[in-house]
Write a protein that holds these residues in place. Structure first.
Motif, PDB file in Angstrom:
ATOM      1  N   GLY A  54      10.628  -9.630  43.121  1.00 21.11           N
ATOM      2  CA  GLY A  54      10.445  -9.894  41.284  1.00 21.11           C
ATOM      3  C   GLY A  54       8.998 -10.264  41.242  1.00 21.11           C
ATOM      4  N   THR A  55       8.750 -10.833  41.905  1.00 21.21           N
ATOM      5  CA  THR A  55       7.174 -11.479  41.455  1.00 21.21           C
ATOM      6  C   THR A  55       5.855 -12.061  42.535  1.00 21.21           C
ATOM      7  OG1 THR A  55       8.265 -13.068  41.641  1.00 21.21           O
ATOM      8  CG2 THR A  55       8.600 -12.768  39.704  1.00 21.21           C
ATOM      9  N   ASP A  56       4.936 -11.938  42.178  1.00 23.19           N
ATOM     10  CA  ASP A  56       3.697 -12.574  43.118  1.00 23.19           C
ATOM     11  C   ASP A  56       4.643 -13.552  44.390  1.00 23.19           C
ATOM     12  OD1 ASP A  56       2.278  -9.837  41.777  1.00 23.19           O
ATOM     13  OD2 ASP A  56       1.012 -11.232  41.915  1.00 23.19           O
ATOM     14  N   THR A  57       5.045 -14.755  43.659  1.00 28.93           N
ATOM     15  CA  THR A  57       5.005 -15.522  44.033  1.00 28.93           C
ATOM     16  C   THR A  57       6.398 -15.235  45.179  1.00 28.93           C
ATOM     17  OG1 THR A  57       4.404 -17.112  43.210  1.00 28.93           O
ATOM     18  CG2 THR A  57       6.238 -18.226  43.584  1.00 28.93           C
ATOM     19  N   THR A  58       7.974 -15.101  44.701  1.00 27.85           N
ATOM     20  CA  THR A  58       8.745 -14.589  45.551  1.00 27.85           C
ATOM     21  C   THR A  58       8.692 -13.734  46.324  1.00 27.85           C
ATOM     22  OG1 THR A  58       9.553 -13.141  44.149  1.00 27.85           O
ATOM     23  CG2 THR A  58      10.352 -15.229  43.723  1.00 27.85           C
ATOM     24  N   ALA A  59       7.140 -12.363  46.223  1.00 29.32           N
ATOM     25  CA  ALA A  59       7.377 -11.817  47.409  1.00 29.32           C
ATOM     26  C   ALA A  59       6.624 -12.440  48.576  1.00 29.32           C
ATOM     27  CB  ALA A  59       6.470 -10.295  46.719  1.00 29.32           C
ATOM     28  N   CYS A  60       5.281 -13.560  48.261  1.00 26.50           N
ATOM     29  CA  CYS A  60       4.531 -14.027  49.186  1.00 26.50           C
ATOM     30  C   CYS A  60       5.908 -14.914  49.673  1.00 26.50           C
ATOM     31  CB  CYS A  60       3.773 -15.337  48.452  1.00 26.50           C
ATOM     32  SG  CYS A  60       2.461 -13.704  47.395  1.00 26.50           S
ATOM     33  N   ASN A  61       6.405 -15.799  49.501  1.00 24.74           N
ATOM     34  CA  ASN A  61       7.557 -15.836  49.770  1.00 24.74           C
ATOM     35  C   ASN A  61       8.318 -15.807  51.284  1.00 24.74           C
ATOM     36  OD1 ASN A  61       6.723 -18.814  48.605  1.00 24.74           O
ATOM     37  ND2 ASN A  61       7.588 -19.391  47.260  1.00 24.74           N
ATOM     38  N   ALA A  62       9.834 -15.028  50.624  1.00 23.73           N
ATOM     39  CA  ALA A  62       9.571 -13.518  51.414  1.00 23.73           C
ATOM     40  C   ALA A  62       9.641 -13.170  51.974  1.00 23.73           C
ATOM     41  CB  ALA A  62      10.432 -12.566  50.371  1.00 23.73           C
ATOM     42  N   ALA A  63       8.102 -12.772  52.443  1.00 25.45           N
ATOM     43  CA  ALA A  63       7.546 -12.247  53.253  1.00 25.45           C
ATOM     44  C   ALA A  63       6.857 -12.823  54.176  1.00 25.45           C
ATOM     45  CB  ALA A  63       5.730 -11.752  52.844  1.00 25.45           C
ATOM     46  N   ALA A  64       6.495 -14.222  53.915  1.00 23.93           N
ATOM     47  CA  ALA A  64       6.846 -15.398  55.070  1.00 23.93           C
ATOM     48  C   ALA A  64       7.771 -16.375  55.239  1.00 23.93           C
ATOM     49  CB  ALA A  64       5.681 -15.967  53.839  1.00 23.93           C
ATOM     50  N   ALA A  65       9.164 -15.915  54.687  1.00 19.75           N
ATOM     51  CA  ALA A  65      10.499 -16.156  55.804  1.00 19.75           C
ATOM     52  C   ALA A  65      10.066 -15.301  56.429  1.00 19.75           C
ATOM     53  CB  ALA A  65      11.456 -16.424  54.209  1.00 19.75           C
ATOM     54  N   GLU A  66      10.220 -13.840  56.293  1.00 19.30           N
ATOM     55  CA  GLU A  66      10.425 -12.961  56.934  1.00 19.30           C
ATOM     56  C   GLU A  66       9.624 -13.098  58.364  1.00 19.30           C
ATOM     57  OE1 GLU A  66       9.977  -8.234  57.640  1.00 19.30           O
ATOM     58  OE2 GLU A  66      10.597  -8.665  55.999  1.00 19.30           O
ATOM     59  N   LEU A  67       8.136 -13.933  58.637  1.00 17.81           N
ATOM     60  CA  LEU A  67       7.072 -13.528  59.727  1.00 17.81           C
ATOM     61  C   LEU A  67       8.018 -15.120  60.660  1.00 17.81           C
ATOM     62  CD1 LEU A  67       5.607 -12.879  61.245  1.00 17.81           C
ATOM     63  CD2 LEU A  67       3.588 -13.797  60.007  1.00 17.81           C
ATOM     64  N   THR A  68       8.302 -16.049  59.557  1.00 19.66           N
ATOM     65  CA  THR A  68       8.969 -17.460  60.233  1.00 19.66           C
ATOM     66  C   THR A  68       9.733 -16.593  60.755  1.00 19.66           C
ATOM     67  OG1 THR A  68       7.909 -18.433  58.488  1.00 19.66           O
ATOM     68  CG2 THR A  68       9.955 -20.173  59.999  1.00 19.66           C
ATOM     69  N   ASP A 120       1.850  -8.063  73.239  1.00 18.12           N
ATOM     70  CA  ASP A 120       3.395  -8.190  73.748  1.00 18.12           C
ATOM     71  C   ASP A 120       4.729  -8.901  73.464  1.00 18.12           C
ATOM     72  OD1 ASP A 120       2.452  -5.903  75.310  1.00 18.12           O
ATOM     73  OD2 ASP A 120       2.654  -7.750  77.232  1.00 18.12           O
ATOM     74  N   ALA A 121       4.476 -10.374  72.823  1.00 17.32           N
ATOM     75  CA  ALA A 121       5.728 -11.096  71.776  1.00 17.32           C
ATOM     76  C   ALA A 121       5.487 -10.214  70.332  1.00 17.32           C
ATOM     77  CB  ALA A 121       5.025 -12.476  71.592  1.00 17.32           C
ATOM     78  N   LEU A 122       4.406  -9.795  69.663  1.00 15.51           N
ATOM     79  CA  LEU A 122       4.540  -9.911  68.469  1.00 15.51           C
ATOM     80  C   LEU A 122       5.014  -8.592  68.244  1.00 15.51           C
ATOM     81  CD1 LEU A 122       0.904 -11.083  67.206  1.00 15.51           C
ATOM     82  CD2 LEU A 122       3.321 -12.128  66.511  1.00 15.51           C
ATOM     83  N   GLU A 123       5.111  -7.227  69.387  1.00 15.12           N
ATOM     84  CA  GLU A 123       5.791  -5.938  69.161  1.00 15.12           C
ATOM     85  C   GLU A 123       7.149  -6.602  69.467  1.00 15.12           C
ATOM     86  OE1 GLU A 123       5.435  -1.845  72.323  1.00 15.12           O
ATOM     87  OE2 GLU A 123       3.353  -2.856  71.333  1.00 15.12           O
ATOM     88  N   ARG A 124       7.296  -7.176  70.183  1.00 11.27           N
ATOM     89  CA  ARG A 124       8.904  -6.881  71.156  1.00 11.27           C
ATOM     90  C   ARG A 124       9.599  -7.543  69.366  1.00 11.27           C
ATOM     91  NH1 ARG A 124       6.774  -9.415  75.510  1.00 11.27           N
ATOM     92  NH2 ARG A 124       7.967 -11.720  74.618  1.00 11.27           N
ATOM     93  N   ALA A 125       8.724  -7.918  68.555  1.00 11.97           N
ATOM     94  CA  ALA A 125       9.574  -9.384  67.657  1.00 11.97           C
ATOM     95  C   ALA A 125       9.248  -8.011  66.312  1.00 11.97           C
ATOM     96  CB  ALA A 125       8.767 -10.414  67.292  1.00 11.97           C
ATOM     97  N   ASP A 126       8.621  -7.255  66.207  1.00 10.16           N
ATOM     98  CA  ASP A 126       8.605  -6.063  65.302  1.00 10.16           C
ATOM     99  C   ASP A 126       7.967  -6.527  64.139  1.00 10.16           C
ATOM    100  OD1 ASP A 126      10.296  -4.355  66.718  1.00 10.16           O
ATOM    101  OD2 ASP A 126      12.232  -5.161  65.620  1.00 10.16           O
ATOM    102  N   VAL A 127       6.890  -7.233  64.142  1.00 10.22           N
ATOM    103  CA  VAL A 127       5.689  -7.245  63.628  1.00 10.22           C
ATOM    104  C   VAL A 127       4.778  -6.562  63.945  1.00 10.22           C
ATOM    105  CG1 VAL A 127       3.686  -9.005  63.664  1.00 10.22           C
ATOM    106  CG2 VAL A 127       5.919  -9.748  64.225  1.00 10.22           C
ATOM    107  N   ASP A 128       4.578  -5.812  62.852  1.00  4.71           N
ATOM    108  CA  ASP A 128       4.092  -4.965  62.583  1.00  4.71           C
ATOM    109  C   ASP A 128       2.779  -4.896  61.996  1.00  4.71           C
ATOM    110  OD1 ASP A 128       6.112  -3.111  64.016  1.00  4.71           O
ATOM    111  OD2 ASP A 128       7.134  -3.052  61.562  1.00  4.71           O
ATOM    112  N   ASN A 158      10.687 -14.063  62.891  1.00  6.60           N
ATOM    113  CA  ASN A 158      10.473 -13.892  63.404  1.00  6.60           C
ATOM    114  C   ASN A 158       9.737 -14.477  64.360  1.00  6.60           C
ATOM    115  OD1 ASN A 158      11.003 -10.916  63.147  1.00  6.60           O
ATOM    116  ND2 ASN A 158       9.657 -10.897  62.458  1.00  6.60           N
ATOM    117  N   LEU A 159       8.986 -15.500  64.339  1.00  2.00           N
ATOM    118  CA  LEU A 159       8.151 -15.983  65.130  1.00  2.00           C
ATOM    119  C   LEU A 159       9.045 -17.185  65.549  1.00  2.00           C
ATOM    120  CD1 LEU A 159       4.162 -16.394  63.418  1.00  2.00           C
ATOM    121  CD2 LEU A 159       5.284 -15.558  64.862  1.00  2.00           C
ATOM    122  N   GLU A 160       9.654 -17.682  65.314  1.00  2.00           N
ATOM    123  CA  GLU A 160      11.216 -18.803  65.221  1.00  2.00           C
ATOM    124  C   GLU A 160      11.752 -18.156  66.576  1.00  2.00           C
ATOM    125  OE1 GLU A 160      13.017 -20.351  61.962  1.00  2.00           O
ATOM    126  OE2 GLU A 160      11.424 -21.705  61.433  1.00  2.00           O
TER     127      GLU A 160
END
Length: 116
Positions: free
Chosen positions: A18-32, A95-103, A34-36
């Motif tokens: 809905g907003t810039d802030t929620t989009a940034c937070n959601a994107a960071a959470a998605e990558l988090t 290899d790790a990022l590719e396997r985790a679907d980090v595009d 994957n990395l976790e």
């Protein structure tokens, strides 16, 4: 000999929010998430989310945001010298990022090897 190899990068995450802030937070959470999962598997030794910014705003009401998320990833590798460790570590990170679907990864630093 063991070396820690680190690399900084940016990935693009596309999502509907809905907003810039929620989009940034959601994107960071998605990558988090994957990395976790990579850390839990033991594939990477350490990671950090450095920043999340709007890369591209929606152009229409139901279009998605594209968010640039900056990160740092570290792996531990066995190698004879720092040069070999850098090469092995860079491949392991790719290899790790590719396997985790980090595009759409763009590296913002060269891999750096150090003694852990």
């Amino acid at each position: 000999m063991e070396f820690a190899v680190s690399r900084e990068g940016t990935t693009l995450v596309t999502l509907h929010e809905g907003t810039d802030t929620t989009a940034c937070n959601a994107a960071a959470a998605e990558l988090t998430a994957n990395l976790e999962s990579l850390a839990a598997e033991g594939t990477i030794a350490n990671w950090a989310i450095d920043d999340a910014t709007v890369y591209e705003h929606p152009t229409a009401p139901f279009d998605p945001y594209t968010i640039a998320v900056a990160f740092t990833v570290t792996v531990v590798v066995d190698a004879d010298d720092p040069a070999a460790a850098t090469e092995i570590g860079a491949s392991a990170i790719d290899d790790a990022l590719e396997r985790a679907d980090v595009d759409a990864v763009s590296y913002t630093s060269s891999p750096a090897a150090s003694a852990p």
